[in-house]
Enzyme design. Structure first.
Site, PDB file in Angstrom:
ATOM      1  CD  GLU A  89      -2.167  -1.841   0.215  1.00 50.44           C
ATOM      2  OE1 GLU A  89      -2.781  -0.910  -0.903  1.00 50.44           O
ATOM      3  OE2 GLU A  89      -2.500  -3.070  -0.095  1.00 50.44           O
ATOM      4  N   GLY A  90       1.960   1.352  -0.691  1.00 51.08           N
ATOM      5  CA  GLY A  90       2.918   2.337  -0.585  1.00 51.08           C
ATOM      6  C   GLY A  90       3.977   2.027   0.376  1.00 51.08           C
TER       7      GLY A  90
END
Length: 599
Positions: free
Chosen positions: A441-442
């Site tokens: 997620e990043g």
């Protein structure tokens, strides 16, 4: 390996004594059904499921992994049965809208259960966890017909969901994606392209999988402004809404990974698969952020899960493992050596795990509480304030708790010594499983840029100022109480410095934008230590008040105060080094010519 035991006493302390969940639920529209008795019953049943059903499958999932054959994926032994028990128990629908077949309980209660399931067996928990994000996206952006067709089955748990973003040539930079969406005459779209790293993208646990897919329309502008969002089911639906023929989406392979072997990480091929637009054309990335924000908090839970699991295993081992004698004299004279828990360095590792686990729990529960308020409060002002605080805390929670989660998992291996490196103890699995969390997620670097660049400097300091004022007000409230000074003073000083450092970085970034990027990760970690210090100070106040009133378990409360002291004296001082490194400027990173990196 030691089985997982949900830390119910600490969970209730965080929910009730620190964050006031009982009062929060009583005042939350739609939350009145979450009475203390109902919450306790849910927690007890959730703990039983995590402890008795999921935890025994954790090592099995790691050993067996998922298997792929002719496009079909088989999950490890027991995973499918556990999921069916999960569905039969009504767990997927607990926090979903009653209008869609859910039970309408607060979202934060689901977060607490996600912690238990994730700590017991992170690989298994990803299957329903990804469905939660798909449900939120459809609830926020789907049409009524789409919600009735897909969301109701996701709510019941009959079907699961995924998000399909990444392609082989683009990870974080989604503006480069190539997957196409060609209009069909019936209003649907033909989706063509390949997505990689799709967690739970193919499996045998549910009758259908609802893929949420990013793709480009034929006339879409380049970059992120030309991305649209689509529903692409594994099986198309009949006119009655049931599972029909197989759609043109297939699993080309599954990844051979460092960890989380029990979850299928898939390459998905879309060969003209029928899909349906969600939200406005070319606004897919905006809609996808509903899913991604849910996933970021979910990944923060992963950091907590690996911290807690490491602590429980380490503590049990340190109490039993005999090695050398205490420096101050025999602690167990009747034994050949003393338990290693008597040694200062082992205690350092155990207390680091304990402080990070219990501090991380309060951190995540506060984020979950803010989600409740932002989504359900009747006060527009309260919703706006919750959204602002959540915007600041989400990237910190995701990155800081996964970084410290990996630290705690490694400490778990270290407490075990050579045995930690051996599979049968479970510590090396926990390290391998934890490592992906800092990428999901990043990456930490992406979260750091989001925090410093978009949330702090992008708001001209408004989001940070609102939070530091909240912390300052708390410190002022207790600054004259002698018993609390060892917790309040360090927090007040770190909070003050937080604002000063931000201003200096902001001024430097005006002259050179690289200054923000160079400082960002250290800035995020600094922020995480201060935020966690705030929760530990709140925990200390709550523990002191209960001890003064003669309430609760005195041994537990004194341990809470000791751990708060440890955090303030041993972990919060890490901010001193971070303050120096983030203020050292971009030159020591950027001035080396690229050619000089070569050997």
């Amino acid at each position: 390996m030691t089985g997982y035991k949900p830390p119910m006493q600490d969970m209730r302390f965080a929910m009730r004594d620190v964050l006031g969940f009982d009062e929060h639920y009583a005042g939350l529209p739609g939350g009145q059904d979450a009475t203390p008795d109902v919450v306790d019953a849910i927690l007890e049943e959730g703990a039983k499921f995590a402890r008795e059903v999921l935890s025994p499958l954790n090592a099995i999932g790691d050993q067996q992994g998922c298997t792929w054959k002719d496009g079909e994926v088989t999950t490890p032994e027991g995973f499918r049965d556990a999921y069916q028990q999960f569905v039969d128990g009504g767990w997927p629908s607990m926090t979903q809208s009653e209008a869609l077949g859910g039970q309408g309980l607060p979202e934060s209660l689901g977060t607490v259960l996600s912690e238990m399931n994730g700590t017991a067996n992170w690989s298994w928990s990803m299957y329903p966890g990804l469905s939660h994000g798909a449900m939120n996206t459809l609830a926020a952006h789907g049409t009524e017909a789409q919600q009735q067709a897909y969301l109701t089955r996701l709510v019941s748990g009959e079907w699961t969901g995924t998000m399909c973003l990444t392609e082989s040539h683009c990870g974080t930079d989604l503006g480069l994606l190539k997957t196409r969406a060609e209009p069909n005459e019936d209003g649907s779209y033909a989706i063509t392209g390949q997505k990689i790293f799709i967690s739970a993208g193919e499996h045998d646990m549910a009758d259908n999988i609802v893929h949420i897919v990013l793709a480009r329309l034929p006339d879409a502008p380049k970059g992120t402004r030309g991305i649209s969002l689509f529903i692409v089911p594994k099986f198309s639906l009949t006119d009655e809404g049931d599972v029909g023929v197989r759609n043109q989406v297939s699993c080309g392979s599954i990844e051979h990974k460092m960890g989380i072997h029990g979850n299928a990480t898939c390459v998905l091929n879309f060969d003209g698969a029928k899909g349906f637009l969600i939200g406005p054309p070319n606004r897919g990335l905006n809609c996808m952020f509903t899913f991604m924000n849910t996933a970021r908090i979910g990944t923060a839970i992963q950091g907590l899960a690996h911290t807690e699991l490491a602590f429980q295993g380490s503590l049990a081992y340190a109490r039993e493992r005999l090695q050398m004698r205490s420096l101050s004299g025999d602690a167990a004279p009747d034994k050949a050596a003393d338990p290693i828990i008597v040694h200062p360095d082992v205690r350092r590792m155990l207390l680091t795990q304990k402080a990070l686990a219990e501090g991380g729990r309060m951190f995540i529960y506060r984020c979950a509480q803010l989600v409740d308020i932002a989504h359900q409060s009747s006060s527009e002002e309260a919703r706006a304030a919750a959204e602002q605080e959540l915007a600041l805390l989400t990237p910190i929670a995701k990155a800081f708790l996964t970084e410290t989660g990996f630290e705690a998992a490694n400490l778990g291996l270290q407490v075990f010594g050579g045995h930690g490196y051996i599979k049968e103890w479970g510590m090396e699995q926990n390290v391998r499983d934890a490592r992906i969390s800092m990428i999901y997620e990043g990456t930490t670097g992406i979260q750091a840029i989001d925090l410093l660049g978009r949330k702090v400097l992008g708001s001209r300091g408004a989001l940070l100022s609102a939070y530091t004022k909240q912390v300052h007000k708390f410190c002022r409230q207790y600054q004259d109480e002698p018993k609390l000074q060892r917790y309040i003073r360090p927090l007040a000083e770190a909070n003050r410095q937080w604002g000063d450092i931000t201003q200096r970085i902001g001024m430097a970034a005006i002259q050179d934008k690289e200054e923000a990027g160079a400082a960002s990760v250290d800035y995020l970690m600094y922020s995480g230590y201060v935020v966690m210090a705030y929760f530990w100070a709140q925990a200390a106040v709550a523990a002191e008040r209960k001890l003064e009133a003669g309430e609760g378990d005195a041994v537990f409360l004194r341990a809470k105060l000791f751990t708060a002291r440890f955090y303030m004296e041993r972990l919060l001082p890490r901010t001193s080094t971070l303050a120096i490194t983030m203020s050292s400027g971009a030159d020591n990173l950027m001035d080396l010519d690229e050619a000089h990196f070569a050997l």
